[in-house]
Scaffold this active site. Structure first.
Site, PDB file in Angstrom:
ATOM      1  N   SER A 143     -47.442   1.859  10.557  1.00 54.29           N
ATOM      2  CA  SER A 143     -46.749   0.627  10.138  1.00 54.29           C
ATOM      3  C   SER A 143     -45.382   0.923   9.542  1.00 54.29           C
ATOM      4  CB  SER A 143     -47.606  -0.141   9.128  1.00 54.29           C
ATOM      5  OG  SER A 143     -47.843   0.660   7.971  1.00 54.29           O
ATOM      6  N   CYS A 185     -37.033  10.889  20.367  1.00 61.54           N
ATOM      7  CA  CYS A 185     -35.850  10.038  20.552  1.00 61.54           C
ATOM      8  C   CYS A 185     -34.755  10.815  21.283  1.00 61.54           C
ATOM      9  CB  CYS A 185     -35.349   9.515  19.212  1.00 61.54           C
ATOM     10  SG  CYS A 185     -34.861  10.791  18.018  1.00 61.54           S
ATOM     11  N   SER A 242     -32.053   6.686   8.929  1.00 67.85           N
ATOM     12  CA  SER A 242     -32.985   6.182   9.944  1.00 67.85           C
ATOM     13  C   SER A 242     -34.200   7.087  10.110  1.00 67.85           C
ATOM     14  CB  SER A 242     -32.275   6.046  11.294  1.00 67.85           C
ATOM     15  OG  SER A 242     -32.064   7.327  11.880  1.00 67.85           O
ATOM     16  N   ALA A 243     -34.181   8.258   9.469  1.00 68.86           N
ATOM     17  CA  ALA A 243     -35.283   9.216   9.605  1.00 68.86           C
ATOM     18  C   ALA A 243     -36.293   9.002   8.486  1.00 68.86           C
ATOM     19  CB  ALA A 243     -34.746  10.641   9.572  1.00 68.86           C
ATOM     20  N   PRO A 285     -40.396   9.259   6.882  1.00 71.83           N
ATOM     21  CA  PRO A 285     -41.251  10.420   6.602  1.00 71.83           C
ATOM     22  C   PRO A 285     -41.880  11.024   7.853  1.00 71.83           C
ATOM     23  CG  PRO A 285     -42.224   8.376   5.737  1.00 71.83           C
ATOM     24  CD  PRO A 285     -40.820   8.064   6.131  1.00 71.83           C
ATOM     25  N   GLY A 286     -42.213  10.188   8.843  1.00 75.23           N
ATOM     26  CA  GLY A 286     -42.803  10.708  10.080  1.00 75.23           C
ATOM     27  C   GLY A 286     -41.837  11.598  10.831  1.00 75.23           C
ATOM     28  N   THR A 287     -40.590  11.140  10.971  1.00 79.48           N
ATOM     29  CA  THR A 287     -39.565  11.933  11.657  1.00 79.48           C
ATOM     30  C   THR A 287     -39.335  13.249  10.924  1.00 79.48           C
ATOM     31  OG1 THR A 287     -38.465   9.926  12.454  1.00 79.48           O
ATOM     32  CG2 THR A 287     -37.156  11.942  12.433  1.00 79.48           C
ATOM     33  N   ALA A 291     -41.315  14.888   8.970  1.00 77.16           N
ATOM     34  CA  ALA A 291     -42.476  15.787   9.036  1.00 77.16           C
ATOM     35  C   ALA A 291     -42.581  16.485  10.388  1.00 77.16           C
ATOM     36  CB  ALA A 291     -43.754  14.996   8.762  1.00 77.16           C
ATOM     37  N   ASN A 292     -41.870  15.940  11.385  1.00 78.36           N
ATOM     38  CA  ASN A 292     -42.020  16.436  12.757  1.00 78.36           C
ATOM     39  C   ASN A 292     -40.786  17.148  13.294  1.00 78.36           C
ATOM     40  OD1 ASN A 292     -44.653  15.516  13.150  1.00 78.36           O
ATOM     41  ND2 ASN A 292     -43.990  13.498  13.826  1.00 78.36           N
TER      42      ASN A 292
END
Length: 311
Positions: free
Chosen positions: A11, A131, A162-163, A165-167, A169-170
């Site tokens: 989400s 992306c 625009s980054a 926590p998901g971005t 972490a990866n």
């Protein structure tokens, strides 16, 4: 017209933007649920206001929702580590589910709509690369259909704001997955990917640079192929564009480039400069990096749904 129901797991920025796109523009798809793990997330609050079923208990919570049995597609916008667990959990309950993976997990085959969507229409799980991959692999593939590509290197520069926590972490998975997909889909013998989180304020829109070293080729044909591919991407990402004319450098046999892992190579060096402006459905226009992911994922699922409904 019958529509297929989707659930979005995650989400955050990407999941919420994807939900808005489906609610506004879904042709063969409609929202079934938005799934998160933070009960206070803006995405879940927004979904509830829009009448979309929600749960803050992850995929286990999704499985307990009354409408879970009607879900045909699940978009996973969590993280690579989470997707590796989510796929077998959901498939154990509903073997026929289609999963669209927006993380760098790459459980299923890589999918870049303008390059190889038609080959993946029946796949139970497809990976949307990253992306940077969605923005740049079409350009590598455009050169590949004119000349053999020895090496392709991409640099994706995105606004730090625009980054999420998901971005963040990866980051390692981003470079690894994008590099592999440059080879697997783009057609390069060797690929390399670099991501830059640009802290500039006000935030700058996504910029991508693509360097391709290929066998010698007709420059006009390469340029035409790149322009045609850019136009195809604009079909689902209107803010995608070539920022300036393509640049060519002929690398002579007498002065070859030394490419680690490949050796000394001559040929044609092609430099492509892109920018990607977001549609600003939920995210700001500068977040083209997130917009191209949600747009590519939606285009993929829409085409799959169309194929399923017409079967």
């Amino acid at each position: 017209m019958k529509k297929l129901k989707v659930a979005i797991v995650g989400s955050g920025n990407i999941g919420t933007d994807l939900m808005i796109k489906i609610l506004r523009h879904g042709q063969h798809l409609e929202m079934g649920a938005l799934v998160g793990i933070d009960p206070d997330s803006d995405g879940l609050a927004r979904a509830a206001r829009l009448g979309v079923a929600t749960t803050a208990e992850g995929v286990e919570g999704l499985a307990r929702l009354p409408g879970f049995g009607e879900i045909d597609f699940v978009f996973d916008a969590t993280s690579a580590a989470a997707h590796v667990k989510n796929d077998p959990f959901l498939r154990g309950l509903r073997p026929g589910l289609r999963l669209i993976d927006l993380t760098p997990a790459a459980v299923g085959p890589y999918c870049v709509p303008v390059v190889n969507l038609e080959q993946n229409l029946r796949e139970p799980n497809v990976n949307m690369v990253t992306c940077g991959g969605q923005a740049t692999i079409p350009m590598v593939a455009a050169v590949s259909r004119v000349a053999r590509v020895h090496y392709a290197e991409i640099v994706a520069s995105i606004a730090s704001r625009s980054a999420g926590p998901g971005t963040r972490a990866n980051i390692d998975e981003f470079t690894e997955t994008t590099s592999k997909a440059i080879e697997a889909i783009g057609g390069a013998r060797k690929g390399k990917a670099i991501i830059v989180l640009n802290p500039a304020e006000p935030p700058l829109i996504m910029r991508d640079t693509v360097y391709v070293l290929s066998a010698p080729a007709d420059q006009a044909r390469v340029e035409a192929s790149l322009a045609e591919m850019a136009q195809a991407v604009q079909g689902y990402v209107p803010g995608y564009r070539l920022k300036q004319r393509v640049q060519f450098d002929e690398i002579p046999d007498a002065a070859p480039l030394n490419i680690p892992g490949l050796g000394r190579l001559s040929g044609l060096k092609t430099s492509v400069f892109l920018e990607v402006e977001g549609a600003a459905h939920y995210l700001p226009a500068y977040a083209g990096n997130l917009d191209i992911m949600t747009s590519a994922a939606l285009a993929t699922a829409e085409r799959m749904a169309q194929s399923m409904l017409n079967a």
